[in-house]
Design a protein around this motif. Structure first.
Motif, short mmCIF file in Angstrom:
data_model
loop_
_atom_site.label_atom_id
_atom_site.label_comp_id
_atom_site.label_asym_id
_atom_site.label_seq_id
_atom_site.Cartn_x
_atom_site.Cartn_y
_atom_site.Cartn_z
N LYS A 106 13.78 3.73 -11.23
CA LYS A 106 13.69 2.38 -11.79
C LYS A 106 13.32 1.35 -10.73
O LYS A 106 12.80 0.27 -11.05
CB LYS A 106 15.02 2.01 -12.44
N GLU A 107 13.60 1.64 -9.48
CA GLU A 107 13.35 0.68 -8.40
C GLU A 107 11.96 0.79 -7.80
O GLU A 107 11.59 0.01 -6.93
CB GLU A 107 14.41 0.85 -7.30
N GLY A 108 11.18 1.78 -8.23
CA GLY A 108 9.83 1.91 -7.69
C GLY A 108 9.64 3.21 -6.95
O GLY A 108 10.59 3.84 -6.46
N GLU A 109 8.38 3.64 -6.85
CA GLU A 109 8.06 4.94 -6.25
C GLU A 109 8.39 5.03 -4.77
O GLU A 109 8.66 6.12 -4.26
CB GLU A 109 6.58 5.26 -6.47
N ASP A 110 8.34 3.90 -4.05
CA ASP A 110 8.59 3.97 -2.61
C ASP A 110 10.02 3.59 -2.23
O ASP A 110 10.32 3.39 -1.06
CB ASP A 110 7.59 3.10 -1.85
N HIS A 111 10.91 3.50 -3.21
CA HIS A 111 12.33 3.32 -2.91
C HIS A 111 12.84 4.59 -2.24
O HIS A 111 12.40 5.70 -2.56
CB HIS A 111 13.10 3.05 -4.20
N GLN A 123 0.80 -1.22 0.00
CA GLN A 123 0.00 0.00 0.00
C GLN A 123 0.84 1.27 0.00
O GLN A 123 0.46 2.27 -0.61
CB GLN A 123 -0.93 0.00 1.22
N ALA A 124 1.97 1.24 0.68
CA ALA A 124 2.81 2.45 0.75
C ALA A 124 3.22 2.93 -0.64
O ALA A 124 3.28 4.13 -0.90
CB ALA A 124 4.04 2.18 1.61
N ARG A 125 3.50 1.98 -1.52
CA ARG A 125 3.89 2.38 -2.88
C ARG A 125 2.74 3.08 -3.59
O ARG A 125 2.94 4.09 -4.27
CB ARG A 125 4.35 1.16 -3.68
N LYS A 126 1.53 2.57 -3.43
CA LYS A 126 0.37 3.20 -4.04
C LYS A 126 0.15 4.60 -3.47
O LYS A 126 -0.19 5.54 -4.19
CB LYS A 126 -0.88 2.34 -3.82
N GLU A 127 0.36 4.74 -2.17
CA GLU A 127 0.15 6.02 -1.52
C GLU A 127 1.13 7.08 -2.02
O GLU A 127 0.72 8.20 -2.34
CB GLU A 127 0.27 5.87 -0.01
N VAL A 128 2.41 6.73 -2.09
CA VAL A 128 3.37 7.74 -2.51
C VAL A 128 3.20 8.05 -4.00
O VAL A 128 3.37 9.20 -4.42
CB VAL A 128 4.83 7.32 -2.20
N ALA A 129 2.84 7.06 -4.80
CA ALA A 129 2.60 7.31 -6.23
C ALA A 129 1.44 8.29 -6.40
O ALA A 129 1.49 9.19 -7.26
CB ALA A 129 2.29 6.00 -6.96
N ALA A 130 0.41 8.15 -5.57
CA ALA A 130 -0.73 9.06 -5.63
C ALA A 130 -0.32 10.47 -5.20
O ALA A 130 -0.79 11.47 -5.77
CB ALA A 130 -1.85 8.55 -4.73
N ILE A 131 0.56 10.57 -4.21
CA ILE A 131 1.05 11.88 -3.78
C ILE A 131 1.86 12.54 -4.88
O ILE A 131 1.70 13.73 -5.16
CB ILE A 131 1.88 11.74 -2.48
N TYR A 132 2.74 11.78 -5.53
CA TYR A 132 3.51 12.34 -6.64
C TYR A 132 2.57 12.90 -7.71
O TYR A 132 2.79 14.00 -8.22
CB TYR A 132 4.42 11.28 -7.27
N ALA A 133 1.55 12.12 -8.04
CA ALA A 133 0.61 12.56 -9.08
C ALA A 133 -0.14 13.81 -8.64
O ALA A 133 -0.35 14.73 -9.45
CB ALA A 133 -0.36 11.43 -9.39
N SER A 134 -0.55 13.87 -7.37
CA SER A 134 -1.30 15.03 -6.88
C SER A 134 -0.44 16.29 -6.89
O SER A 134 -0.96 17.40 -6.99
CB SER A 134 -1.82 14.76 -5.46
N CYS A 135 0.88 16.11 -6.77
CA CYS A 135 1.80 17.24 -6.82
C CYS A 135 2.31 17.51 -8.23
O CYS A 135 3.21 18.33 -8.43
CB CYS A 135 2.99 16.98 -5.89
N LYS A 136 1.73 16.78 -9.19
CA LYS A 136 2.11 16.92 -10.61
C LYS A 136 3.59 16.66 -10.83
O LYS A 136 4.27 17.35 -11.61
CB LYS A 136 1.71 18.30 -11.13
#
Length: 225
Positions: free
Chosen positions: A144-149, A123-136
């Protein structure tokens, strides 16, 4: 890499009279340096440049980390040989381990530390990916290793720091991400790094990371008050 280290070194020597825009650039430089050091193993150029990091006698974690990293670089008599091999082996030992379970290394992913079973892609990866998107903030080529690296999360903070002159809304976003994500798991990862590392370089990196995040929280607490 040379610019990242020089900028970070200058940032660490900056005085308290800098304007907010300058402080934001200083903070971005340190976030960028830390992201680089967690993204991949150090090479000869990196090791040589890190030996020039400013040193102080302060007892805080960041100063201790800089002393350990700097002294490791300065005592490296053969940066092309044994020391680089030693660092490469320690990088694997600290961050990859033997892969049997989620307790074999300081796995540099928020999902591992935020999930009971210490698994990736949670879930943490989904959460941070959503935050990145919300901040454009679009996914970066270096993620390359994933959004929550850890390197991705540090680079996200670097990007926010470089946005303008530290407008209040932007600072509030930085503060929220630092408190609800980075500081929610990095102390545990840093403790594991110190436990698994065999070199002062990666023990120092753990101290430097944790110390800088603590100092940055103090700054953001004041800036957002």
């Amino acid at each position: 890499m040379e610019n990242e280290i020089e900028q970070a070194a200058n940032s660490m020597q900056a005085n308290g009279e800098s304007e907010l825009a300058d402080l934001s650039r200083d903070r971005a430089a340190v976030y960028g340096l830390l992201a680089r050091l967690f993204r991949e193993e150090a090479d000869a150029e990196t090791l040589e440049k890190l030996a020039t990091l400013p040193q102080s006698d302060d007892s805080d974690a960041m100063s201790e980390g800089m002393r350990l990293i700097g002294s490791y670089g300065k005592t490296s008599e053969d940066p092309e040989g044994d020391r680089l091999t030693e660092l490469a082996v320690d990088f694997v030992r600290v961050f990859i381990g033997h892969g049997i379970d989620g307790h074999s290394a300081a796995y540099p992913y928020e999902s591992v530390y935020a999930s009971n079973k210490r698994l990736l892609m949670q879930q943490a990866r989904k959460e941070v990916a959503a935050i990145y998107a919300s901040c454009k903030v679009a996914a970066q080529p270096s993620w390359k290793e994933g959004e929550d690296h850890i390197a991705s999360e540090l680079e996200f903070m670097q990007i926010l720091c470089l946005r303008g002159d530290g407008q209040q809304q932007n600072l509030a976003k930085q503060k929220e991400f630092l408190e609800t994500h980075l500081l929610n798991w990095v102390p545990q990862m840093a403790a594991d790094m110190k436990r698994f590392a065999k070199t002062d370089f990666y023990r120092g990196l753990a101290c430097m990371l944790e110390g800088f995040l603590t100092l940055d929280k103090d700054f953001l607490d004041t800036a957002c008050a």
